[in-house]
Design a protein around this motif. Structure first.
Motif, PDB file in Angstrom:
ATOM      1  N   GLN A  36      57.535  32.810  37.200  1.00 29.85           N
ATOM      2  CA  GLN A  36      56.255  33.688  37.440  1.00 29.85           C
ATOM      3  C   GLN A  36      55.181  32.649  37.797  1.00 29.85           C
ATOM      4  N   PRO A  37      54.546  33.046  38.668  1.00 28.36           N
ATOM      5  CA  PRO A  37      53.105  32.343  39.081  1.00 28.36           C
ATOM      6  C   PRO A  37      52.358  32.016  37.603  1.00 28.36           C
ATOM      7  N   ASP A  38      51.588  30.815  37.855  1.00 24.43           N
ATOM      8  CA  ASP A  38      50.608  30.585  36.532  1.00 24.43           C
ATOM      9  C   ASP A  38      49.778  31.850  36.183  1.00 24.43           C
ATOM     10  N   ARG A  39      49.611  32.229  34.822  1.00 28.38           N
ATOM     11  CA  ARG A  39      48.690  33.252  34.255  1.00 28.38           C
ATOM     12  C   ARG A  39      47.811  32.590  33.658  1.00 28.38           C
ATOM     13  N   PRO A  40      46.528  33.298  33.331  1.00 32.41           N
ATOM     14  CA  PRO A  40      45.552  33.150  32.466  1.00 32.41           C
ATOM     15  C   PRO A  40      46.122  33.260  30.991  1.00 32.41           C
ATOM     16  N   ALA A  41      45.906  32.347  30.096  1.00 33.35           N
ATOM     17  CA  ALA A  41      46.342  32.283  28.782  1.00 33.35           C
ATOM     18  C   ALA A  41      45.388  31.737  27.828  1.00 33.35           C
ATOM     19  N   GLY A  42      45.421  31.960  26.457  1.00 27.99           N
ATOM     20  CA  GLY A  42      44.954  31.278  25.498  1.00 27.99           C
ATOM     21  C   GLY A  42      43.165  32.054  25.516  1.00 27.99           C
ATOM     22  N   ARG A  43      42.360  31.361  24.594  1.00 27.97           N
ATOM     23  CA  ARG A  43      40.855  31.699  24.258  1.00 27.97           C
ATOM     24  C   ARG A  43      40.084  31.579  25.664  1.00 27.97           C
ATOM     25  N   GLY A  44      40.368  30.362  26.298  1.00 23.81           N
ATOM     26  CA  GLY A  44      39.601  29.985  27.501  1.00 23.81           C
ATOM     27  C   GLY A  44      40.257  30.616  28.610  1.00 23.81           C
ATOM     28  N   MET A  45      41.458  31.457  28.642  1.00 26.61           N
ATOM     29  CA  MET A  45      41.877  32.033  29.823  1.00 26.61           C
ATOM     30  C   MET A  45      42.208  31.361  30.899  1.00 26.61           C
ATOM     31  N   LYS A  46      42.710  29.955  30.691  1.00 28.89           N
ATOM     32  CA  LYS A  46      42.945  28.935  31.686  1.00 28.89           C
ATOM     33  C   LYS A  46      44.139  29.390  32.370  1.00 28.89           C
TER      34      LYS A  46
END
Length: 318
Positions: A36-46
């Protein structure tokens, strides 16, 4: 000696990464990885690469991340690598017929249940939630249906009374890796037999929705305890007290009675809450913005009194 298989791989999360690692460690050359394409993740939504992408890049494997596989252009890199077989594990995209027909020997899927039980998106969660005593891995030949293709290999794994989705996932991920390596060896040797799905025993493992994470205290305690383990680590089970949403992560069924949702005891041993039948001694809890805490430590930061009553409450971001 049979010529080595040319393998392509499609997968995204940690479960799939463990399978890819097993295939590589067994000596198979993987020509291309789809994820899958890279997705926003973590508290910083990087933007964050999938577990499969991280492993593939670390092992020097070409990676493709199409949004879909509907067009010739989206399938171009897979077609160009001309795989003998495409191994699929928790990829997250539906494979159109053109992809299923592309590899010479078809597409093999690693599914985390003993099919035909728990077809669908959340087989590990649903097996624990239902109180199943055993699950496993099925390797199947993919077709156009939802987990309906011929079964090629399966192995069982017991579900322990203490298993959460996280702990069972990790064991099944390792088992899935071992199973696909054996299946590829049999495929190369021409000894991989196929068994059609039986007509009986089909169940569907629907995707877990956030709406399911609200506790209905009128349910039997034994069902809520299983759901608590099934929804760990996501989405958790929550209920509100004095307008504070509290997540419940661990509990034991106890023989006690009261109005559903009512606190029957609250001490270092746990918060006992009455259910529709029986009660739960809740031993690990979490407030918004905090971490999971043992009951005694939780109570020192958030007092709970006997006689208070939990209401159904929305989940919170841990």
């Amino acid at each position: 000696m049979n010529p080595p298989l040319r393998v392509a791989f499609a997968g995204t999360p940690e479960f799939a990464a463990r399978a890819l690692e097993s295939i590589l460690d067994a000596g198979y050359a993987v020509a291309l990885v789809l994820t899958q394409p890279d997705r926003p993740a973590g508290r910083g939504m990087k933007l964050t690469p999938s577990a499969v992408k991280q492993l593939a890049l670390a092992r020097g494997i070409e990676v493709d991340q199409p949004e879909k596989l509907r067009t010739d252009a989206q399938r171009a890199r897979l077609a160009a690598c001309a795989p003998d077989v495409l191994v699929v594990a928790a990829y997250g995209l539906i494979l159109p017929q053109a992809v299923l027909e592309l590899p010479r020997l078809g597409c093999l899927n690693i599914h985390a249940s003993l099919l035909p039980r728990w077809r669908g998106a959340a087989p590990i969660h649903r097996a624990i939630e239902a109180g199943d005593e055993v699950t496993g891995i099925t390797i199947m030949q993919m077709d156009a249906g939802l987990d309906t293709g011929p079964m090629l290999l399966h192995r069982a794994e017991p579900i322990l009374p203490t298993d959460t989705t996280a702990s069972l996932h990790d064991r099944l991920a390792l088992l899935g890796g071992a199973c696909i390596v054996d299946a590829l060896a049999a495929l190369a040797a021409g000894t991989l037999g196929a068994t059609p799905h039986p007509a009986d025993g089909v169940t569907y493992a629907a995707k877990i929705g956030r709406a399911e994470a609200t506790i209905d205290w009128t349910r039997p305690a034994v069902e809520l305890e299983r759901a608590m383990r099934a929804f760990d680590p996501f989405p958790g089970l929550a209920s509100s007290l004095r307008d504070t949403a509290i997540k419940f992560w661990s509990a034991q069924v106890v023989d006690a009675a009261g109005v559903a949702g009512t606190v029957l005891a609250a001490d270092d041993g746990g918060i006992v809450v009455a259910c529709g039948r029986g009660a739960l001694r809740c031993t690990v809890l979490q407030r918004p913005g905090s971490r999971r805490l043992p009951a005694g430590e939780f109570l020192r930061g958030f007092a709970v009194s006997v006689g208070e009553r939990f209401a159904a409450g929305a989940t919170h971001a841990a």
